[in-house]
Structure formats: C-alpha cells, structure tokens
Design a protein around this motif. Structure first.
Motif, PDB file in Angstrom:
ATOM      1  N   LYS A   1       7.507  -4.542  16.462  1.00  0.00           N
ATOM      2  CA  LYS A   1       6.731  -4.913  15.271  1.00  0.00           C
ATOM      3  C   LYS A   1       7.654  -5.276  14.119  1.00  0.00           C
ATOM      4  CE  LYS A   1       2.727  -1.907  16.126  1.00  0.00           C
ATOM      5  NZ  LYS A   1       1.975  -0.749  15.595  1.00  0.00           N
TER       6      LYS A   1
ATOM      7  N   ASP B   1       4.755  -5.223   8.976  1.00  0.00           N
ATOM      8  CA  ASP B   1       3.517  -4.897   9.679  1.00  0.00           C
ATOM      9  C   ASP B   1       3.447  -3.403   9.978  1.00  0.00           C
ATOM     10  OD1 ASP B   1       2.806  -7.550   9.634  1.00  0.00           O
ATOM     11  OD2 ASP B   1       3.756  -7.971  11.582  1.00  0.00           O
ATOM     12  N   PHE B   2       4.616  -2.811  10.300  1.00  0.00           N
ATOM     13  CA  PHE B   2       4.652  -1.393  10.659  1.00  0.00           C
ATOM     14  C   PHE B   2       4.275  -0.514   9.465  1.00  0.00           C
ATOM     15  CE2 PHE B   2       7.207   2.519  11.637  1.00  0.00           C
ATOM     16  CZ  PHE B   2       6.427   2.945  12.702  1.00  0.00           C
TER      17      PHE B   2
END
Length: 426
Positions: A241, A245-246
């Motif tokens: 990822k 986004d994480f």
C-alpha cells in the motif's frame, strides 16, 4: 586492570605499570606522583633500558561524548580508557546569551548606530565555536596522552554511517557489502533515526524490519530517505500500500513519518561536520591514521559480545581491532568545563546587570576550579576534605566535595592536588 602511566627523570614515557606495582614504587619512594588525571608517576632514579611496547590510540568521536582507548595491538590489552564529555551546547547557549546582552546594551546606549557591513567574513575551514570546541577537546587529550605513553598509531571512527556505501553498494567492493557486514550501515542509521521503534505503531523492544515508505512495487526507491523501520505486524499489514493510503484515517501520524523521513540526525550532522577537520588534526601528529565507520565499530563490538559504552566503542574502531582484554578497566570520566568567563558582571534572569564580577583570577596562589586537599586542624570544620574550590579575595574558600558544599575554609589549610585545566574528572 587499567594501567598507571610512568615517565622517567627526563619525562619520557615508559611502559604503563599495574596499579599494585605503582603502589609499591610509591611505598618504596622510588617514584612520585607526576599527574593526578590521568594518574602518572615519575621515577626518582634511572632504570635499565627496557623495550617500550607501542600502543594504538583509538577515538570514537561523538556530538556529546567521545570515547578514547589505548590498546596494545599485540596483546589486545586495553591499557587506558576515557569518556570525554563535550560542552558544545553550553558554548552555543553562552554565545546566544552574549548576543542578547550586547543587543540590549546597543539599543539602550547607541540607538541609531549604523549597521555594520561585511565585517564578519569567515576563513576557509571555519567551524562554529560549538563544533570547533569538540575538535579542540580531542586534540588536547591526544597531545596529553602522547606525552605520557608511547603511541605509534591512531584509529578514528571517521563516519557514523557510511552514506556513500549506502548509496552505492559497490563503492568498496562486493565483499564489504555482501559479506558479514551486509546491511550494517543502513540498519544502524535507521535505528538511530527512528529511535529504535516501529515508525507505524511505535512499539519498542521487538524485532524491527527495514520497510519502504513508498513501496518498490509502486516506484519507490532504495534511497535512505525512503526507508524506515516497522514491526512484522505493521509491515505485513501495510504490504504494498502507498503510505498515504495506509494512513488515510490518521493524517497526524502520516505527517510525522514524512517529516521524520526528511530530517537529518542532529548528532550525526555535528560529527560529520567535524570529522575531516579532526582527521587533519590527527594526521598532523605524524602517526599513521586508520579510519573506520560506525557500522564496522558495532560489528567488531558484537563479535566480542561487548556492551555499548563510549570507551568500548573506541576500542572497537577500525579493522585493526584485536581480541580485546578489558578485564578490570575503569574509564576516566572527563567533562569539558572551559576556563570560566570574561564577563565583567553577572545578570539576572532578564539579562540586566545586577552584580560585579572580579577580574582577578588568582587569590593566594589558588584559582576557582583547582582541586585541593584541605586538612582543617581547628574550629568547627576539623577534618580532611578533597574537592574543587571556589576562591575569594578574603582567603575564605568554598570546597565542593563528594558529600556536598563546604564553605569558609581558610586558604592556609589548602594544598594543590590538581590545578585547573578546563576539565573535571570522575
């Protein structure tokens, strides 16, 4: 066991001796105390010429502490060890205080003074005073040890982290990068930079893995600015990822990680700034100088199962490190204090002058900072005291002992043990 330095009648260095042998020489009145710190004897009579064993001086420079060790390369014995505490931050604070005082005085007395122009040019190789003091501290102790021991070589940890090696793995050959030292430089840098904890969840004291902030699967590089540390759980959870986004729901943590990734190490920066200046100072002694990196130092230390201490790091610097014998070695703890101040007055917490400062340094042959032994034979303070003194023009001194401050000791009871030299010892 730490050895005792010995010099002959002409103050030439001899082989250091065991403390028991030093006590015997003093007991038989064949030697006298030449220096207290480091403890050195001077012989009262000439001795038959004996082969003098050469020693290697090993130095592990640091921003706050520098490790020093004298090692016998043939036997691996650590003859002498010391940890030198620098005063770089104190110098920075003193310069800031002086600047504020002068600015305040200038605004009060010469309000419309024209600004200066180009009168602050700096020579080539100039270092900030807080950094230059670190170099000068080490230079002072190298010169002192040269006079007391037979040094024939010097080892210096030149870089904390081999940045060139991390950028170009083949810079020193494949054996260095792909052998037993593989990944040492990068891992050490990351451990220091990320405070030995997972960057994602903050957990400590668990096995940490090197993690790409921007995953390689999505174009991330192996650059040191794209690497961090994470625990196995976070590493598996993040996978490939993107970091944004994480941490989509935790923008504060994301901002902190991205900011820390670009931030250089302050202590490492101080060491890197002074390293080549120090190298030139050591080369000026005329001895061959060996250099090594911090990763190699840790590798040598781990190979011999030694704990992490500044003087042990110094003993492990460089490829020449033998199997060390450190039995009974106790390092001399040295703190750089400077030589006082030239201020004509002291100030209150707001920077306004509030009391006079005497310009006379010596009173009755003593000055503030001398280490003395006082044997008081009369009055309420009968007894023997050893410590650092603060002098007064009246002859009534204060002594800082292990048990606290003792005030009002007459100078007649005091006898020099070690004159002020800008350092304190423990």
């Amino acid at each position: 066991m730490s050895k005792v330095f010995v010099v002959d009648l002409e103050k030439r260095p001899l082989n250091p001796v065991h403390p028991a042998q030093a006590r015997q020489l003093l007991r038989n009145k064949k030697a006298a105390i030449f220096k207290r710190f480091p403890f050195t004897l001077i012989l009262k009579e000439s001795r038959p010429d004996a082969p003098i064993q050469p020693l290697r001086l090993k130095i592990d420079p640091g921003a706050k502490h520098t490790g020093i060790a004298l090692v016998n390369d043939s036997t691996g014995e650590v003859v002498f060890a010391a940890e030198l505490k620098h005063r770089g931050f104190a110098i920075s604070f003193a310069l800031t205080s002086r600047r504020q005082l002068r600015r305040g005085r200038r605004n009060r007395q010469t309000r419309y003074r024209k600004p200066r122009f180009l009168n602050r040019t700096r020579p080539d190789g100039w270092l900030a005073p807080s950094l230059q003091s670190r170099v000068e501290n080490i230079k002072t102790w190298v010169n002192r040890l040269r006079k007391l021991t037979s040094i024939n070589a010097i080892s210096q940890e030149l870089v904390r982290f081999d940045m060139q090696l991390m950028r170009n793995p083949d810079i020193q050959g494949k054996e260095y990068q792909q052998g037993t030292l593989a990944g040492y430089e990068t891992r050490e840098f990351l451990l220091e930079k990320w405070n030995r904890q997972c960057a994602y969840c903050g957990v400590k004291d668990v096995p940490l893995q090197i993690e790409h902030i921007y995953p390689r699967a999505k174009g991330g590089t192996n650059s040191i600015t794209n690497l961090t540390l994470s625990c196995e759980k976070c590493n598996t959870k993040k996978g490939t990822k993107d970091i944004k986004d994480f941490f989509k729901k935790n923008s504060a943590r994301l901002e902190k990680i991205l900011k820390q990734a670009k931030r250089p190490l302050a202590d490492a920066a101080a060491v890197n700034t002074t390293r080549f200046t120090l190298l030139e100072v050591l080369k000026a002694t005329g001895f061959p100088v060996e250099t090594g990196s911090g990763g190699l130092t840790k590798f040598n230390r781990n190979q011999q199962n030694l704990v992490k201490l500044h003087w042990l790091d110094a003993a492990c610097v460089g490829k020449s490190t033998p199997i060390l014998n450190i039995k009974g070695v106790k390092p001399l703890l040295i703190t750089a204090n400077g030589h006082g101040t030239r201020q004509s007055c002291r100030t209150d917490k707001f920077g306004f002058p509030n009391r006079h400062c005497s310009r006379t340094k010596f009173h009755f042959g003593f000055q503030t900072g001398d280490i003395v032994k006082a044997v008081v034979t009369s009055g309420k303070k009968v007894g023997g005291y050893v410590g650092r003194i603060a002098t007064r023009a009246t002859g009534s001194f204060n002594i800082s002992t292990k048990n606290g401050l003792l005030q009002g000791i007459n100078h007649k009871y005091c006898k020099h043990i070690h004159k002020k030299d800008g350092y304190s010892y423990a």
